[in-house]
Design an enzyme around this catalytic site. Structure first.
Site, PDB file in Angstrom:
ATOM      1  N   GLY A  78      28.056  -6.493 -69.784  1.00 62.32           N
ATOM      2  CA  GLY A  78      28.191  -5.039 -69.846  1.00 62.32           C
ATOM      3  C   GLY A  78      29.572  -4.639 -70.330  1.00 62.32           C
ATOM      4  O   GLY A  78      29.864  -4.642 -71.532  1.00 62.32           O
ATOM      5  N   GLY A  79      30.449  -4.342 -69.398  1.00 60.47           N
ATOM      6  CA  GLY A  79      31.786  -3.817 -69.712  1.00 60.47           C
ATOM      7  C   GLY A  79      32.531  -4.609 -70.771  1.00 60.47           C
ATOM      8  O   GLY A  79      33.140  -4.031 -71.679  1.00 60.47           O
TER       9      GLY A  79
ATOM     10  N   GLU B 261      20.689 -10.981 -62.899  1.00 58.51           N
ATOM     11  CA  GLU B 261      21.861 -10.132 -62.693  1.00 58.51           C
ATOM     12  C   GLU B 261      21.875  -9.634 -61.255  1.00 58.51           C
ATOM     13  O   GLU B 261      21.174  -8.662 -60.930  1.00 58.51           O
ATOM     14  CB  GLU B 261      21.798  -8.925 -63.627  1.00 58.51           C
ATOM     15  CG  GLU B 261      21.765  -9.272 -65.094  1.00 58.51           C
ATOM     16  CD  GLU B 261      22.286  -8.120 -65.919  1.00 58.51           C
ATOM     17  OE1 GLU B 261      23.308  -8.292 -66.576  1.00 58.51           O
ATOM     18  OE2 GLU B 261      21.686  -7.028 -65.878  1.00 58.51           O
TER      19      GLU B 261
ATOM     20  N   ASN C 177      25.477  -5.449 -73.491  1.00 59.44           N
ATOM     21  CA  ASN C 177      24.731  -4.251 -73.097  1.00 59.44           C
ATOM     22  C   ASN C 177      25.731  -3.104 -73.056  1.00 59.44           C
ATOM     23  O   ASN C 177      26.518  -3.003 -72.127  1.00 59.44           O
ATOM     24  CB  ASN C 177      24.089  -4.479 -71.720  1.00 59.44           C
ATOM     25  CG  ASN C 177      23.411  -3.226 -71.192  1.00 59.44           C
ATOM     26  OD1 ASN C 177      23.215  -2.251 -71.930  1.00 59.44           O
ATOM     27  ND2 ASN C 177      23.049  -3.246 -69.914  1.00 59.44           N
ATOM     28  N   TRP C 178      25.697  -2.294 -74.095  1.00 60.95           N
ATOM     29  CA  TRP C 178      26.682  -1.206 -74.189  1.00 60.95           C
ATOM     30  C   TRP C 178      26.390  -0.077 -73.200  1.00 60.95           C
ATOM     31  O   TRP C 178      27.230   0.802 -73.002  1.00 60.95           O
ATOM     32  CB  TRP C 178      26.698  -0.613 -75.605  1.00 60.95           C
ATOM     33  CG  TRP C 178      27.207  -1.516 -76.680  1.00 60.95           C
ATOM     34  CD1 TRP C 178      27.646  -2.809 -76.544  1.00 60.95           C
ATOM     35  CD2 TRP C 178      27.344  -1.195 -78.063  1.00 60.95           C
ATOM     36  NE1 TRP C 178      28.034  -3.306 -77.768  1.00 60.95           N
ATOM     37  CE2 TRP C 178      27.862  -2.331 -78.714  1.00 60.95           C
ATOM     38  CE3 TRP C 178      27.066  -0.048 -78.829  1.00 60.95           C
ATOM     39  CZ2 TRP C 178      28.109  -2.365 -80.093  1.00 60.95           C
ATOM     40  CZ3 TRP C 178      27.316  -0.080 -80.197  1.00 60.95           C
ATOM     41  CH2 TRP C 178      27.837  -1.232 -80.818  1.00 60.95           C
ATOM     42  N   LYS C 179      25.197  -0.056 -72.647  1.00 56.06           N
ATOM     43  CA  LYS C 179      24.784   1.038 -71.747  1.00 56.06           C
ATOM     44  C   LYS C 179      24.986   2.394 -72.456  1.00 56.06           C
ATOM     45  O   LYS C 179      24.849   2.466 -73.672  1.00 56.06           O
ATOM     46  CB  LYS C 179      25.539   0.965 -70.419  1.00 56.06           C
ATOM     47  CG  LYS C 179      25.486  -0.433 -69.813  1.00 56.06           C
ATOM     48  CD  LYS C 179      25.913  -0.467 -68.386  1.00 56.06           C
ATOM     49  CE  LYS C 179      25.984  -1.918 -67.929  1.00 56.06           C
ATOM     50  NZ  LYS C 179      26.172  -2.045 -66.494  1.00 56.06           N
TER      51      LYS C 179
ATOM     52  N   GLU D 120      19.747  -0.927 -63.398  1.00 53.20           N
ATOM     53  CA  GLU D 120      20.070   0.508 -63.467  1.00 53.20           C
ATOM     54  C   GLU D 120      18.813   1.315 -63.815  1.00 53.20           C
ATOM     55  O   GLU D 120      18.620   2.427 -63.330  1.00 53.20           O
ATOM     56  CB  GLU D 120      21.195   0.742 -64.488  1.00 53.20           C
ATOM     57  CG  GLU D 120      22.527   0.253 -63.935  1.00 53.20           C
ATOM     58  CD  GLU D 120      23.553  -0.147 -64.977  1.00 53.20           C
ATOM     59  OE1 GLU D 120      23.393   0.179 -66.164  1.00 53.20           O
ATOM     60  OE2 GLU D 120      24.528  -0.822 -64.587  1.00 53.20           O
TER      61      GLU D 120
ATOM     62  N   HIS E 257      16.369  -3.730 -66.487  1.00 54.30           N
ATOM     63  CA  HIS E 257      17.753  -3.710 -65.996  1.00 54.30           C
ATOM     64  C   HIS E 257      17.772  -2.976 -64.651  1.00 54.30           C
ATOM     65  O   HIS E 257      17.064  -1.988 -64.460  1.00 54.30           O
ATOM     66  CB  HIS E 257      18.662  -3.009 -67.003  1.00 54.30           C
ATOM     67  CG  HIS E 257      20.113  -3.206 -66.696  1.00 54.30           C
ATOM     68  ND1 HIS E 257      20.749  -2.499 -65.708  1.00 54.30           N
ATOM     69  CD2 HIS E 257      21.027  -4.053 -67.206  1.00 54.30           C
ATOM     70  CE1 HIS E 257      22.009  -2.903 -65.634  1.00 54.30           C
ATOM     71  NE2 HIS E 257      22.196  -3.851 -66.536  1.00 54.30           N
TER      72      HIS E 257
ATOM     73  N   GLY F 245      29.110  -4.541 -62.956  1.00 54.17           N
ATOM     74  CA  GLY F 245      30.104  -3.475 -63.112  1.00 54.17           C
ATOM     75  C   GLY F 245      31.066  -3.353 -61.939  1.00 54.17           C
ATOM     76  O   GLY F 245      31.796  -2.376 -61.834  1.00 54.17           O
TER      77      GLY F 245
ATOM     78  N   SER G 214      29.634  -8.860 -64.246  1.00 48.90           N
ATOM     79  CA  SER G 214      31.093  -9.024 -64.352  1.00 48.90           C
ATOM     80  C   SER G 214      31.496 -10.336 -65.014  1.00 48.90           C
ATOM     81  O   SER G 214      32.514 -10.939 -64.646  1.00 48.90           O
ATOM     82  CB  SER G 214      31.751  -8.866 -62.975  1.00 48.90           C
ATOM     83  OG  SER G 214      31.483  -7.581 -62.455  1.00 48.90           O
TER      84      SER G 214
HETATM   85  C1  PEP Z   1      25.000  -5.412 -67.106  1.00 51.41           C
HETATM   86  O1  PEP Z   1      24.926  -4.229 -66.862  1.00 51.41           O
HETATM   87  O2  PEP Z   1      24.045  -5.981 -67.625  1.00 51.41           O
HETATM   88  C2  PEP Z   1      26.234  -6.108 -66.758  1.00 51.41           C
HETATM   89  C3  PEP Z   1      26.189  -7.398 -66.604  1.00 51.41           C
HETATM   90  O3  PEP Z   1      27.365  -5.336 -66.601  1.00 51.41           O
HETATM   91  P1  PEP Z   1      28.865  -5.869 -66.315  1.00 51.41           P
HETATM   92  O4  PEP Z   1      29.083  -7.052 -67.219  1.00 51.41           O
HETATM   93  O5  PEP Z   1      29.737  -4.725 -66.639  1.00 51.41           O
HETATM   94  O6  PEP Z   1      28.903  -6.278 -64.882  1.00 51.41           O
END
Ligand code: PEP
Length: 251
Positions: free
Chosen positions: A235-236, A168, A9-11, A98, A96, A174, A214
């Site tokens: 994500g990251g 999640e 997920n590049w956001k 967010e 998601h 994040g 994470s």
């Molecule tokens: C996400 O936003 O779906 C996510 C899992 O982010 P991160 O891996 O950065 O925690």
């Protein structure tokens, strides 16, 4: 059918050119490799068509990070599920945390989005998960159960069989704080149990349930070795080819 999936997920990261570079480099890194999981990248909307045209979508599936809750019409700035599908994308990340938190996505809106995604041949990666206060009060199971009961548990058996679930915990997204392997496995087993109760044991066995929060090259192998964890929403760590590939290689 239950599959192992690693989905990025590049956001709201990467310009179009940067995104194209990332996608094509990942494609090159995965070409001619035997993969033990499906790989998906969730790009910003404006990247979808170019990314889908620049990679082998049989090797890397492409996902949008959202779609509209309306079919078409006077909804300035919105992107419909049909538009997403027309870019060559096959998946859409929905619900998601967010989007729930910052853009007011209610269960009602999510029900429309999931229905439109399915009607347009997209596979929803449906996110659920609790905030830290809920976890601290030890109410995470009831919270996640409610999120599912208000949304995807209302789908027909046929439609539910097409979706992917991603758990999640918001406190792990994040933040660098990963749920422990036990916490993640426990929740995913709980979700699988709920699916069995709602749709039957076969459906539960055949549903892919991902962990997100994470997840990185260091913890992925231990997480993915758990019986109920079928992969990750990343994500990251999906923003760098080497990091993302290391997670893919954890299968
Ligand atoms: C996400 O936003 O779906 C996510 C899992 O982010 P991160 O891996 O950065 O925690």
């Amino acid at each position: 059918m239950r599959k192992n999936i690693v989905a990025g997920n590049w956001k709201m990261n990467k310009t179009l050119q940067e995104g194209l570079n990332l996608a094509t480099e990942l494609n090159a890194a995965l070409a001619d490799t035997k993969l033990n999981c499906d790989v998906v990248i969730g790009t910003p909307f404006i990247h979808l068509a170019s990314v889908a045209a620049s990679i082998d979508t049989k090797v890397i599936g492409v996902a949008a990070q959202n779609c509209a809750d309306k079919e078409s019409g006077a909804y300035t700035g919105e992107i419909s599920a049909a538009m997403v599908k027309s870019t060559g994308a096959d998946y859409v990340i929905l619900g998601h945390s967010e989007r729930r938190e910052y853009y007011g996505e209610t269960s009602e809106k999510l029900n429309s989005k999931v229905a439109l995604a399915l009607a347009n041949g997209l596979i929803p990666i449906y996110c659920c998960g609790e905030a830290l206060e809920v976890r601290n009060a030890d109410e995470q199971n009831a919270y996640v159960k409610n999120q599912l009961e208000e949304t995807v548990f209302n789908l027909s058996t046929d439609d539910f069989s097409k979706i992917v679930i991603a758990y999640e915990p918001i406190w792990a997204i994040g933040t660098g704080v990963t749920a422990s392997t036990e916490q993640a496995q426990e929740m995913l087993a709980f979700i699988r149990g709920l699916i069995a109760y709602q749709f039957g044991k076969d459906m539960a066995e055949n549903t892919s349930i991902l962990y997100g929060g994470s997840c990185n090259a260091k913890n992925a192998a231990e997480l993915f070795a758990q019986p109920d964890i079928d992969g990750g929403l990343i994500g990251g760590a999906s923003l760098k080819v080497a990091d993302f590939k290391a997670i893919i290689d954890a299968f």
